[in-house]
Structure formats: structure tokens, C-alpha cells
Scaffold this active site. Structure first.
Site, PDB file in Angstrom:
ATOM      1  CB  THR A  76      -0.946  -0.009   1.220  1.00 60.52           C
ATOM      2  OG1 THR A  76      -1.797  -1.162   1.110  1.00 60.52           O
ATOM      3  CG2 THR A  76      -1.793   1.240   1.291  1.00 60.52           C
ATOM      4  CB  CYS A 345      -7.436  -5.096  -0.345  1.00 62.32           C
ATOM      5  SG  CYS A 345      -8.649  -5.284  -1.631  1.00 62.32           S
TER       6      CYS A 345
HETATM    7  N1  PLP Z   1      -1.708  -4.349  -4.504  1.00 66.46           N
HETATM    8  C1  PLP Z   1      -2.264  -5.566  -4.701  1.00 66.46           C
HETATM    9  C2  PLP Z   1      -2.489  -6.074  -6.090  1.00 66.46           C
HETATM   10  C3  PLP Z   1      -2.626  -6.353  -3.595  1.00 66.46           C
HETATM   11  O1  PLP Z   1      -3.190  -7.552  -3.791  1.00 66.46           O
HETATM   12  C4  PLP Z   1      -2.396  -5.848  -2.282  1.00 66.46           C
HETATM   13  C5  PLP Z   1      -2.800  -6.623  -1.090  1.00 66.46           C
HETATM   14  O2  PLP Z   1      -3.579  -7.533  -1.159  1.00 66.46           O
HETATM   15  C6  PLP Z   1      -1.793  -4.574  -2.133  1.00 66.46           C
HETATM   16  C7  PLP Z   1      -1.465  -3.862  -3.269  1.00 66.46           C
HETATM   17  C8  PLP Z   1      -1.510  -4.007  -0.777  1.00 66.46           C
HETATM   18  O3  PLP Z   1      -0.373  -4.604  -0.190  1.00 66.46           O
HETATM   19  P1  PLP Z   1      -0.130  -4.551   1.398  1.00 66.46           P
HETATM   20  O4  PLP Z   1      -1.075  -5.544   2.000  1.00 66.46           O
HETATM   21  O5  PLP Z   1       1.306  -4.954   1.585  1.00 66.46           O
HETATM   22  O6  PLP Z   1      -0.374  -3.162   1.834  1.00 66.46           O
END
Ligand code: PLP
Length: 400
Positions: A76, A345
């Protein structure tokens, strides 16, 4: 005492367990070698050397150079830094900042299936800096429409575009995007490309520099580090503003004392994951396809979502007309099978999976989505157990 079935975890796309060797690789940097890597004394230099080694190994596994790596707190943050940071730097360079008197709004082009970390960053740019957000459609298997991308970047509008953001592999349906072609098209119009590779890292080969990508986001907990670790790989040539200001660590793009143990974990876990993938690729793909066939057999109405071939190796996603994905997932959970109804998410929200809507599915069908993801090949017995459970769940929910 009842015999609980052994839990089968099929939600690797949400997060992976941390392996013992990754934990052990971190321990020295949480105990003896605890110094701040910016300190000039001997212990500080030991920590700095570990950080450098981790950076070099991590970069090599993503086809990048050590200097490209900016360690962050996860996917993120990496997506936020890339999308907002590049957009703001380019907006200024293009003379389109508010108050510049240009009278022309800057633009950002994203695919219609981006993760909220990208989508919400684009919305933020729209709210605060007046960016036009252009969403490039995808086809029925979630491939970015390249002709529509070309069109979105043509002419005067293309000249106002600060950045293009796409994902390498989709979290909900596993489709792998033609990133090299996307980069070619965007660069043809002078626009840099950010790639969200969070779902792909450690699973499929990534060659950041060979593909000429400008920035690329990865997240450690998707390939076996503790949560809250990740990186943005960003080329020296890419215009980008930091979002976090301070002592100037990580090329000034992400200030704050680095998490040395975390960086070591990222390097070790990525190496472990890419090596494992090279060794198990065929078996993983074969077990994925075996599960797809088995589900089709037991529930003929179920439809695979995403590309049947150009998809992540351990990714199975279906829609099950007549039930909701949520009901199915709760029922399967009671049978000892942990999967997901789309993505993990959006905290506490059971939204209709946005990728499926962008692929043109009716909301009532999109609501019936179920995703099963795994990074070790499933055995034949496991495939049978899952398909039997899916059949029983589906039958009990539909009264079939
Ligand atoms: N981008 C994608 C495609 C994801 O699947 C996710 C999490 O599922 C993220 C970004 C976010 O990552 P994080 O959980 O490390 O913040």
C-alpha cells in the site's frame, strides 16, 4: 471429542505464513546487530552492510539494480509513493500544477482493475490537485485493453498524462497483464509506468529493467515475510517526490531509520520463493489445473474467472451462480477450508469484487465469486477434498 478436519489454507493471495528460516535470518538484527545503519561506528557499519547485501539480493531477484530499491512498509505504501509521488513530480515538470495558469488539468491513467492502494491514490490526486482520472477498460478475462490505452494517451490528452499505473497480476482473478506492451505504448507517448507487482513477486519472473518499467511495487507478506514490509523499485530517471520527509534515507524517497531485520527478511523470503517457484512451477500449475477441472466437474454451472492460461500458477477463481461467494466461503470455512470471496484488501467490507464488474459480469454473478490461492502444489487428495467440500457446500446452499 469430535475430530476437526485439518485446516487447509487456500488464501495465499491474502498473506503467506512466515517460514522458520526467514525468522531465523532476522534474529541477529533484532539481537546482537541491532545498531542504526546510519551510525558511523563499527556496529552501525555492520548493520549497513547487512542492509546493502539485502538490497543487492532483493534487486537481483526482481531484475533491478540495488539503487532502485526503496524499502517501505508494504504494498500500500509503495503504490501510494509511486502514484502520488510520480504524479506530483510530473505535474510540476509538465507545467500543469494548480496555480500554473495552464488552465489544463493533469491526468492519470489507471487500469479499471487496480487495487484500492492505486485507485484511492488516483482519487486523492483528483480531489487535491484536480487530476482527471482515466480508467482503461479490461476485456472479459481482465486483460487491459491495449487499443483503449493507446487511445487514452493519444494527442493533447496524452501530453497532460503524468503516469500510467497497471498491475502485473490481478489479485482477484490471477490474470497476468502484458506489462511490456503497456510500457511500450506509454513510453511511446513519453509517459512513465508504475507496475503493482504485489501479487506476482516470488510467483512469476519479474525483470524490472529489461521490461523498462519506471517503478514497481512489491509486498513482503505475499511471499513469506512478516506483514508491514515491502519495497518500491524506482529508477533514478523517474521523476518522483517523496511522501515521507525526514532524514533522507532511501535516496530521500522514504525517510526514517530502516528496518534492517525486515530488509533481510525481504531478501531471504524473495530468494526462497523464487527458487521454490522455479522448482515447483510445473507441479503448482498442474495442481491448479486439476482443481479447476475438479470444480467444473462437481459444479458444472461454476465458471472460471480470468485467463485460463496466462494466470498466476497457484490461483483458482470461480463464480458460482445461485449462491453468494460469502456464504460459500463461510460454509467451506466450517469444513476446514480457508479461502476468500475476492480480495482481503477492503477491511470489513463485503463488496462486489470490482475486477469482476470491470470484466463485465452482472453484479449478481460477481457476488458469487470464490478465490482459492496456494503457493505449494496441492496433492491429489487435497484437490479431491476441496472439490468434494465445494460440491457439498454448493448443494446445501442451493438445495440442489
Ligand atoms: N496491490 C495488490 C495487487 C494487492 O493484492 C495488495 C494486497 O492484497 C496490495 C497492493 C496491498 O499490499 P499490502 O497488504 O502490503 O499493503
Amino acid at each position: 471429542m469430535t475430530d476437526e478436519p485439518e485446516e487447509l489454507y487456500l488464501d495465499a493471495a491474502a498473506t503467506e505464513p512466515v517460514s522458520r528460516d526467514v525468522i531465523e535470518s532476522m534474529l541477529p538484527f533484532l539481537t546482537d546487530a541491532y545498531a542504526n545503519p546510519a551510525s558511523v561506528h563499527q556496529p552501525g557499519r555492520t548493520a549497513a552492510r547487512a542492509l546493502d547485501a539485502a538490497r543487492a539480493s532483493f534487486a537481483a531477484d526482481l531484475g533491478a539494480r540495488p539503487d532502485d530499491v526503496i524499502f517501505t512498509s508494504g504494498g500500500t505504501e509503495s503504490d501510494n509513493l509511486a502514484v502520488k509521488g510520480i504524479a506530483m513530480a510530473r505535474m510540476k515538470a509538465l507545467g500543469l500544477a494548480p496555480g500554473s495558469g495552464s488552465g489544463r488539468p493533469p491526468r492519470i491513467v489507471v487500469s479499471a482493475i487496480e487495487h484500492p492502494a492505486v485507485m484511492q491514490s488516483a482519487e486523492w490526486l483528483s480531489r487535491w490537485f484536480g487530476f482527471e482520472v482515466v480508467r482503461v477498460p479490461v476485456d472479459a478475462q481482465a486483460h487491459v485493453d491495449l487499443a483503449a490505452l493507446e487511445q487514452a494517451l493519444a494527442g493533447e490528452a496524452g501530453e497532460r498524462t503524468a503516469v500510467v499505473s497497471v498491475m502485473l497480476a490481478n489479485n482477484e482473478v490471477g490474470t497476468v497483464e502484458p506489462v511490456e506492451r503497456i510500457v511500450e505504448i506509454a513510453h511511446g507517448h513519453g509517459v512513465p509506468v508504475h507496475v503493482d507487482a504485489v501479487q506476482a513477486a516470488g510467483l512469476i519472473p519479474i525483470r524490472m529493467r529489461a521490461w523498462d518499467v519506471d517503478s514497481l511495487a512489491v509486498s513482503g507478506h505475499k511471499f513469506g515475510t512478516p506483514k508491514g514490509l515491502g519495497a518500491l523499485l524506482v529508477r533514478g530517471r523517474t521523476p518522483i517526490e517523496p511522501l515521507i520527509s525526514g532524514g533522507g534515507q532511501e535516496r530521500g524517497l522514504r525517510s526514517g531509520t530502516q528496518n534492517v531485520a525486515g530488509a533481510v527478511a525481504l531478501a531471504i523470503a524473495l530468494r526462497r520463493s523464487t527458487t521454490r517457484m522455479a522448482a515447483h512451477w510445473r507441479d503448482l500449475v498442474a495442481s491448479r489445473d486439476m482443481l479447476i477441472d475438479a470444480i467444473r466437474r462437481v459444479v458444472p454451472r461454476a465458471e472460471l474467472t480470468g485467463d485460463p492460461e496466462r494466470r498466476l500458477p497457484g490461483h483458482v477463481s470461480f463464480v458460482f451462480p445461485g449462491v453468494t461467494g460469502e456464504a460459500l466461503l463461510v460454509d467451506l470455512d466450517a469444513r476446514g477450508i480457508a479461502c476468500s470471496s475476492g480480495s482481503a484488501c477492503a477491511i470489513g467490507r463485503h463488496e462486489i469484487p470490482p475486477t469482476l464488474l470491470a470484466m463485465g459480469l452482472e453484479p449478481s454473478i460477481a457476488k458469487s465469486a470464490l478465490r482459492m490461492t496456494f503457493r505449494e502444489p496441492l496433492t491429489r487428495e487435497q484437490v479431491e477434498r476441496v472439490s468434494l467440500a465445494v460440491e457439498e457446500s454448493y448443494d446445501s446452499l442451493t438445495g440442489r
